[in-house]
Write an enzyme that holds these catalytic residues in place. Structure first.
Site, PDB file in Angstrom:
ATOM      1  N   ARG A  38       0.828  -1.219   0.000  1.00 56.32           N
ATOM      2  CA  ARG A  38       0.000   0.000   0.000  1.00 56.32           C
ATOM      3  C   ARG A  38       0.862   1.267   0.000  1.00 56.32           C
ATOM      4  O   ARG A  38       0.466   2.280  -0.577  1.00 56.32           O
ATOM      5  CB  ARG A  38      -0.946  -0.009   1.200  1.00 56.32           C
ATOM      6  CG  ARG A  38      -2.183  -0.852   0.933  1.00 56.32           C
ATOM      7  CD  ARG A  38      -3.192  -0.739   2.036  1.00 56.32           C
ATOM      8  NE  ARG A  38      -4.456  -1.333   1.612  1.00 56.32           N
ATOM      9  CZ  ARG A  38      -5.457  -1.635   2.427  1.00 56.32           C
ATOM     10  NH1 ARG A  38      -5.341  -1.397   3.735  1.00 56.32           N
ATOM     11  NH2 ARG A  38      -6.567  -2.154   1.967  1.00 56.32           N
ATOM     12  N   LYS A 199     -17.520 -17.594   2.863  1.00 59.69           N
ATOM     13  CA  LYS A 199     -18.971 -17.604   3.080  1.00 59.69           C
ATOM     14  C   LYS A 199     -19.771 -16.844   2.032  1.00 59.69           C
ATOM     15  O   LYS A 199     -19.338 -15.804   1.548  1.00 59.69           O
ATOM     16  CB  LYS A 199     -19.262 -16.950   4.433  1.00 59.69           C
ATOM     17  CG  LYS A 199     -18.797 -17.769   5.594  1.00 59.69           C
ATOM     18  CD  LYS A 199     -19.113 -17.041   6.869  1.00 59.69           C
ATOM     19  CE  LYS A 199     -18.761 -17.902   8.068  1.00 59.69           C
ATOM     20  NZ  LYS A 199     -18.983 -17.183   9.310  1.00 59.69           N
ATOM     21  N   GLY A 356      -8.376  -8.852   0.354  1.00 60.65           N
ATOM     22  CA  GLY A 356      -7.180  -9.111   1.164  1.00 60.65           C
ATOM     23  C   GLY A 356      -6.629 -10.512   0.968  1.00 60.65           C
ATOM     24  O   GLY A 356      -5.446 -10.704   0.659  1.00 60.65           O
ATOM     25  N   GLY A 379     -12.675  -3.945   1.379  1.00 62.02           N
ATOM     26  CA  GLY A 379     -14.085  -3.529   1.401  1.00 62.02           C
ATOM     27  C   GLY A 379     -14.459  -2.630   0.232  1.00 62.02           C
ATOM     28  O   GLY A 379     -15.533  -2.791  -0.366  1.00 62.02           O
TER      29      GLY A 379
HETATM   30  N1  LIG Z   1     -13.498 -24.924   1.170  1.00 67.83           N
HETATM   31  C1  LIG Z   1     -13.188 -24.069   2.137  1.00 67.83           C
HETATM   32  N2  LIG Z   1     -13.463 -24.375   3.423  1.00 67.83           N
HETATM   33  C2  LIG Z   1     -13.145 -23.513   4.398  1.00 67.83           C
HETATM   34  N3  LIG Z   1     -12.582 -22.290   4.208  1.00 67.83           N
HETATM   35  C3  LIG Z   1     -12.297 -21.948   2.941  1.00 67.83           C
HETATM   36  C4  LIG Z   1     -12.597 -22.803   1.857  1.00 67.83           C
HETATM   37  N4  LIG Z   1     -12.212 -22.185   0.725  1.00 67.83           N
HETATM   38  C5  LIG Z   1     -11.709 -20.993   1.083  1.00 67.83           C
HETATM   39  N5  LIG Z   1     -11.750 -20.833   2.407  1.00 67.83           N
HETATM   40  C6  LIG Z   1     -11.276 -19.685   3.203  1.00 67.83           C
HETATM   41  O1  LIG Z   1     -11.791 -18.471   2.743  1.00 67.83           O
HETATM   42  C7  LIG Z   1     -10.955 -17.442   3.231  1.00 67.83           C
HETATM   43  C8  LIG Z   1     -10.859 -16.272   2.275  1.00 67.83           C
HETATM   44  O2  LIG Z   1     -12.119 -15.788   1.972  1.00 67.83           O
HETATM   45  P1  LIG Z   1     -12.488 -14.235   1.885  1.00 67.83           P
HETATM   46  O3  LIG Z   1     -13.889 -14.202   1.416  1.00 67.83           O
HETATM   47  O4  LIG Z   1     -12.143 -13.577   3.183  1.00 67.83           O
HETATM   48  O5  LIG Z   1     -11.479 -13.724   0.722  1.00 67.83           O
HETATM   49  P2  LIG Z   1     -11.197 -12.239   0.235  1.00 67.83           P
HETATM   50  O6  LIG Z   1     -12.498 -11.594  -0.117  1.00 67.83           O
HETATM   51  O7  LIG Z   1     -10.118 -12.284  -0.815  1.00 67.83           O
HETATM   52  O8  LIG Z   1     -10.525 -11.557   1.495  1.00 67.83           O
HETATM   53  P3  LIG Z   1     -10.881 -10.282   2.375  1.00 67.83           P
HETATM   54  O9  LIG Z   1     -12.219 -10.620   3.027  1.00 67.83           O
HETATM   55  O10 LIG Z   1      -9.733 -10.295   3.335  1.00 67.83           O
HETATM   56  O11 LIG Z   1     -10.937  -9.092   1.490  1.00 67.83           O
HETATM   57  C9  LIG Z   1      -9.590 -18.048   3.435  1.00 67.83           C
HETATM   58  O12 LIG Z   1      -9.245 -17.920   4.787  1.00 67.83           O
HETATM   59  C10 LIG Z   1      -9.784 -19.519   3.043  1.00 67.83           C
HETATM   60  O13 LIG Z   1      -9.095 -20.432   3.884  1.00 67.83           O
HETATM   61  O1  LIG Z   2      -7.876  -1.895   5.110  1.00 65.79           O
HETATM   62  C1  LIG Z   2      -8.837  -1.417   4.488  1.00 65.79           C
HETATM   63  O2  LIG Z   2      -9.614  -2.120   3.790  1.00 65.79           O
HETATM   64  C2  LIG Z   2      -9.008   0.073   4.462  1.00 65.79           C
HETATM   65  O3  LIG Z   2      -7.872   0.702   4.969  1.00 65.79           O
HETATM   66  C3  LIG Z   2     -10.251   0.477   5.213  1.00 65.79           C
HETATM   67  O4  LIG Z   2     -10.127   0.167   6.570  1.00 65.79           O
HETATM   68  P1  LIG Z   2     -11.448   0.051   7.473  1.00 65.79           P
HETATM   69  O5  LIG Z   2     -12.187  -1.170   7.018  1.00 65.79           O
HETATM   70  O6  LIG Z   2     -10.964  -0.021   8.886  1.00 65.79           O
HETATM   71  O7  LIG Z   2     -12.265   1.304   7.215  1.00 65.79           O
END
Ligand SMILES: Nc1ncnc2c1ncn2[C@@H]1O[C@H](COP(=O)(O)OP(=O)(O)OP(=O)(O)O)[C@@H](O)[C@H]1O
Ligand SMILES: O=C(O)[C@H](O)COP(=O)(O)O
Length: 402
Positions: A38, A199, A356, A379
């Site tokens: 970042r 989820k 992330g 987000g």
């Molecule tokens: N089949 C599965 N069973 C359990 N957990 C799973 C499975 N497939 C993926 N995951 C979990 O899903 C998580 C990532 O999902 P998430 O929706 O948070 O991803 P993202 O949107 O890229 O991340 P963020 O929410 O940090 O922006 C990981 O921790 C992974 O281990």
């Molecule tokens: O890490 C993030 O996604 C941004 O910096 C926003 O942070 P926040 O979800 O705490 O507002």
């Protein structure tokens, strides 16, 4: 593409106090910044302004402090990383407003860069409080927002300031929006989306919006189990939101009505323990053992996804296909990421990814630099993909129209 002013519209800024909202919400490990991506992303804007002689005043949040200033959430911890990434000296003010800020700014020379302490140490930041916003504005002549990843927050430093000062988008804000526009706003078709992760509940709006916009939606990760269960297939001990069966069916119906193909796993890698190296086997999706859980999509599904990606002109990706943090359940995510990277390198595919865990997964596969664009936003990326208005972007647009 949103129409706002950019750095190209800024002239004669030597000596001007330029307030720049950046996202320095970086991960820490053992008191040190563990990923500087970042900081690297906002470096071009900061260095461009500094080289043009502006007094560059950086505003940022760090974490989610609840009770005012605490060392744990102090931006002083990241000053040395900002310095080393920018290759430029950084001044620091121990408060975003008040005497520490005004005194530090008064001492700045043209081209200096000053980082203000965590804006969230003031309650007025998250409340977008007019008095707090005015205190920030009093220290600047121009406002630049380069924090796309915080643009889904209507806070003083991300939204309010754009109403008080001449407002411009920074280079990263511009690049993020241009990439997202290519991915989903006005993409070259066919467009394939891959959505994975844990989820369905955290991504209902995303799935609902995507089925209306893309030609095929590949669903993987834990969330695929909810869709499979909604079709009446047993998923054993897999992560599954059975209470969202109706929502999953609704998404599949919307997809059918919009001409979007939903691609669900044909096979899965199952294990009885959620740990690295757990004994595992590949099963077809309709024969998941009652005492096992699906932790990755299987090899047939990987081939099926690769075929969709191979046919696509544009790919948008959010969420890993399996529990990629533990081997061998990273296999499908790594294989598809490498294939998408190869298609992108050969010029056949525009690939945009964000989230992330998605960024960690692409880093793990070693292909982050081969995608057309990898968003550092979590987000904000999701909300943009859900078709929502981001207050930070809307405020820049409103100013450009005024
Ligand atoms: N089949 C599965 N069973 C359990 N957990 C799973 C499975 N497939 C993926 N995951 C979990 O899903 C998580 C990532 O999902 P998430 O929706 O948070 O991803 P993202 O949107 O890229 O991340 P963020 O929410 O940090 O922006 C990981 O921790 C992974 O281990
Ligand atoms: O890490 C993030 O996604 C941004 O910096 C926003 O942070 P926040 O979800 O705490 O507002």
């Amino acid at each position: 593409m949103p129409s706002f002013k950019t750095l190209d519209d800024l002239n004669d800024i030597a000596g001007k106090r330029v307030l720049v909202r950046v996202d320095l919400n970086v991960p820490m490990k053992d008191g040190k910044v563990s990923d500087v991506t970042r900081i690297e992303r906002v470096a071009p804007t900061i260095l461009e302004l500094s080289s043009k002689g502006a007094k560059v005043i950086l505003m940022a949040h760090f974490g989610r402090p609840k009770d005012g200033p605490t060392p744990e959430f102090s931006l002083s911890q990241i000053v040395s990383s900002v310095k080393s990434v920018l290759g430029h000296d950084i001044l620091f003010a121990s408060d975003a407003i008040g005497a520490p800020a005004t005194e530090a700014i008064a001492k700045m020379k043209d081209g200096d860069i000053l980082l203000l302490e965590n804006t969230r140490f003031h309650k007025g930041e998250e409340k977008n409080d007019p008095a707090f916003t005015q205190s920030l504005a009093d220290n600047g002549d121009i406002y630049i927002n380069d924090a796309f990843s915080a643009a889904h927050r209507a806070h003083a430093s991300t939204e309010g300031l754009a109403k008080l000062l001449p407002a411009y988008a920074g280079r990263t804000m511009q690049a993020e929006l241009e990439a997202l526009e290519k991915g989903l706003g006005n993409p070259v078709r066919p467009v394939v989306a891959i959505v994975g992760g844990a989820k369905v509940s955290s991504k209902i709006d995303l799935l609902m919006n995507l089925v209306k916009k893309v030609d095929a939606l590949v669903i993987g990760g834990g969330m695929a189990n909810t869709f499979i269960a909604a079709r009446g297939t047993e998923v054993g001990k897999s992560l599954c939101e059975h209470d969202l069966a109706d929502t999953a069916r609704q998404i599949m119906l919307e997809a059918a009505q919009s001409g979007c193909t939903i691609v669900l796993p044909e096979d899965g890698v199952v294990a009885r323990e959620f740990k690295a190296g757990a004994a595992n086997e590949v099963v077809t999706i309709d024969s998941i053992p009652a005492d096992a859980m699906v932790l990755d999509v299987g090899p047939k599904t990987v081939e099926q996804i690769k075929a969709w990606v191979g046919r696509a002109e544009t790919l948008v990706w959010n969420g890993p296909l399996g529990a990629f943090e533990i081997t061998p359940f990273d296999a499908a995510t790594v294989a598809v990421a490498k294939f998408a990277a190869e298609c992108t390198r050969s010029g056949k595919l525009t690939s945009v990814a964000g989230g992330g865990d998605t960024v960690s997964a692409l880093n793990h596969a070693g292909v982050s630099n081969d995608f057309t664009y990898v968003s550092t936003a979590g987000g904000a990326f999701l909300e943009w993909m859900e078709g929502k208005v981001l207050p930070g972007v809307a405020a820049l647009e409103a100013q450009a129209k005024a």
